[in-house]
Design a protein around this motif. Structure first.
Motif, PDB file in Angstrom:
ATOM      1  N   ASP A   1       0.859  -1.255  -0.036  1.00 41.28           N
ATOM      2  CA  ASP A   1       0.180   0.085   0.127  1.00 41.28           C
ATOM      3  C   ASP A   1       1.000   1.266   0.006  1.00 41.28           C
ATOM      4  N   THR A   2       1.790   1.445   0.766  1.00 41.74           N
ATOM      5  CA  THR A   2       2.536   2.654   1.059  1.00 41.74           C
ATOM      6  C   THR A   2       3.843   2.359   1.595  1.00 41.74           C
ATOM      7  N   ILE A   3       4.772   3.335   0.978  1.00 47.32           N
ATOM      8  CA  ILE A   3       6.103   3.365   1.792  1.00 47.32           C
ATOM      9  C   ILE A   3       6.568   4.757   2.160  1.00 47.32           C
ATOM     10  N   TYR A   4       6.631   4.819   3.433  1.00 48.89           N
ATOM     11  CA  TYR A   4       6.996   6.156   3.939  1.00 48.89           C
ATOM     12  C   TYR A   4       8.571   6.532   4.227  1.00 48.89           C
ATOM     13  N   LEU A   5       9.066   7.547   3.570  1.00 49.82           N
ATOM     14  CA  LEU A   5      10.520   7.636   3.497  1.00 49.82           C
ATOM     15  C   LEU A   5      10.968   9.123   4.266  1.00 49.82           C
ATOM     16  N   GLU A   6      11.854   8.978   4.855  1.00 44.98           N
ATOM     17  CA  GLU A   6      12.584  10.160   5.580  1.00 44.98           C
ATOM     18  C   GLU A   6      14.093  10.064   4.969  1.00 44.98           C
ATOM     19  N   TRP A   7      14.314  11.315   4.669  1.00 41.18           N
ATOM     20  CA  TRP A   7      16.098  11.526   4.347  1.00 41.18           C
ATOM     21  C   TRP A   7      16.474  13.058   4.689  1.00 41.18           C
ATOM     22  N   TYR A   8      17.709  13.172   4.689  1.00 45.49           N
ATOM     23  CA  TYR A   8      18.305  14.522   4.932  1.00 45.49           C
ATOM     24  C   TYR A   8      18.849  14.728   3.615  1.00 45.49           C
ATOM     25  N   ALA A   9      18.504  15.941   2.863  1.00 41.90           N
ATOM     26  CA  ALA A   9      18.763  16.414   1.575  1.00 41.90           C
ATOM     27  C   ALA A   9      20.097  17.506   1.703  1.00 41.90           C
ATOM     28  N   TRP A  10      21.315  17.054   1.453  1.00 38.84           N
ATOM     29  CA  TRP A  10      22.416  18.002   1.445  1.00 38.84           C
ATOM     30  C   TRP A  10      22.166  19.127   0.820  1.00 38.84           C
ATOM     31  N   ARG A  11      21.665  19.154  -0.382  1.00 37.57           N
ATOM     32  CA  ARG A  11      21.651  20.346  -1.323  1.00 37.57           C
ATOM     33  C   ARG A  11      20.584  21.501  -0.533  1.00 37.57           C
ATOM     34  N   GLU A  12      19.582  20.960   0.318  1.00 37.07           N
ATOM     35  CA  GLU A  12      18.563  22.005   1.028  1.00 37.07           C
ATOM     36  C   GLU A  12      19.140  22.137   2.467  1.00 37.07           C
ATOM     37  N   MET A  13      20.081  21.340   2.873  1.00 35.62           N
ATOM     38  CA  MET A  13      20.453  20.975   4.473  1.00 35.62           C
ATOM     39  C   MET A  13      19.209  21.103   5.191  1.00 35.62           C
ATOM     40  N   SER A  14      18.327  19.879   4.695  1.00 31.68           N
ATOM     41  CA  SER A  14      16.993  19.752   5.604  1.00 31.68           C
ATOM     42  C   SER A  14      16.432  18.395   5.389  1.00 31.68           C
ATOM     43  N   ARG A  15      15.848  18.087   6.283  1.00 26.09           N
ATOM     44  CA  ARG A  15      15.065  16.687   6.502  1.00 26.09           C
ATOM     45  C   ARG A  15      13.888  16.766   5.484  1.00 26.09           C
ATOM     46  N   MET A  16      13.666  15.791   4.517  1.00 23.46           N
ATOM     47  CA  MET A  16      12.740  15.611   3.647  1.00 23.46           C
ATOM     48  C   MET A  16      11.888  14.624   4.195  1.00 23.46           C
ATOM     49  N   LYS A  17      10.710  14.439   3.551  1.00 27.80           N
ATOM     50  CA  LYS A  17       9.916  13.109   3.838  1.00 27.80           C
ATOM     51  C   LYS A  17       9.014  12.921   2.598  1.00 27.80           C
ATOM     52  N   ALA A  18       8.411  11.662   2.515  1.00 26.28           N
ATOM     53  CA  ALA A  18       7.299  11.394   1.370  1.00 26.28           C
ATOM     54  C   ALA A  18       6.658  10.206   1.710  1.00 26.28           C
ATOM     55  N   VAL A  19       5.283  10.175   1.406  1.00 28.91           N
ATOM     56  CA  VAL A  19       4.542   8.948   1.409  1.00 28.91           C
ATOM     57  C   VAL A  19       4.299   8.595   0.153  1.00 28.91           C
ATOM     58  N   VAL A  20       4.810   7.444  -0.294  1.00 34.10           N
ATOM     59  CA  VAL A  20       4.744   7.103  -1.986  1.00 34.10           C
ATOM     60  C   VAL A  20       3.584   5.711  -1.956  1.00 34.10           C
ATOM     61  N   ASP A  21       2.243   6.001  -2.830  1.00 28.98           N
ATOM     62  CA  ASP A  21       1.317   5.376  -2.563  1.00 28.98           C
ATOM     63  C   ASP A  21       1.793   4.213  -3.465  1.00 28.98           C
TER      64      ASP A  21
END
Length: 226
Positions: free
Chosen positions: A85-105
């Motif tokens: 159903d879903t995959i939830y991701l968290e990652w740190y993006a160096w270009r933005e120096m920020s943590r990102m998140k996504a819910v992929v259906d």
């Protein structure tokens, strides 16, 4: 009495058939991740269907090796239920120096389970049907979830896109990477990094992107090469 007996037998029969149906589980797949975005990322978390955490996390540099595959891979216990159903991701993006998140259906078990139980590619030399779910970070913080024959697919027939998601910035204050240094621990410009390798006479792999979606995808999705 006869009707009740027949009904009971039908219930037992249906239950027995359901129990006999083969379910896709950890014996049918591994996990992998790759970075084809603009800068290094650190994949912190992969949560599948809100129930279990997948491997293949950690630092992901500016690509390298097979860009359609996964340099970071990991296996799961055999009784692990397959993603559906879903995959939830968290990652740190160096270009933005920020943590990102996504819910992929994901497209659901009706699509994924048959692909795992009867893969569209032949068994490998060890006679094992085991496919790879690959988390693929794309430009502009997009994420592809792919299914592949191996961690290094060599043709479009060995990999397909299952789903696409969009990463968004979180409001998290992240300090765990404060001691990391550019160039040593991460790179901010993957395109420049690749060009520099070529200028120095180093080898870089083909940039051809295998971008075909799974069979029967809505509107027969096809994404152009990037």
């Amino acid at each position: 009495m006869m009707k009740k007996t027949i009904a009971t037998l039908l219930i037992i029969f249906v239950t027995g058939c359901s129990a006999m149906q083969k379910k896709a589980n950890g014996s049918h797949f591994n996990f992998g991740s790759n970075n084809n975005s603009e800068a290094s990322v650190w994949l912190e978390e992969i949560i599948v269907d809100g129930n279990w955490s997948a491997p293949a996390t950690g630092t992901l540099g500016c690509g390298g090796g097979n860009i359609n595959g996964a340099p970071a891979i990991g296996s799961v216990p055999k009784n692990t239920p397959a993603p559906k159903d879903t995959i939830y991701l968290e990652w740190y993006a160096w270009r933005e120096m920020s943590r990102m998140k996504a819910v992929v259906d994901l497209p659901g078990r009706d699509v994924i389970y048959p692909l795992l139980l009867n893969p569209p590619w032949p068994k490998n030399k060890y006679n094992i049907n085991k496919s790879y779910f690959i988390i693929d970070f794309r430009p502009d913080h997009k994420v592809w979830i792919k299914l592949a024959d191996t961690s290094s697919p060599s043709s479009q027939d060995e990999v397909m896109i299952l789903a696409e998601g969009q990463g968004v910035k979180t409001d998290d204050v992240v300090t765990r990477y404060s001691h990391f240094e550019e160039g040593e621990n991460y790179k901010l410009d993957c395109t420049a990094h690749r060009k520099r390798i070529e200028e120095l006479g180093g080898y870089t792999n083909s940039l051809e992107v295998y971008d075909r979606w799974y069979p029967g995808a809505p509107q027969n999705k096809e994404l152009g090469h990037e």
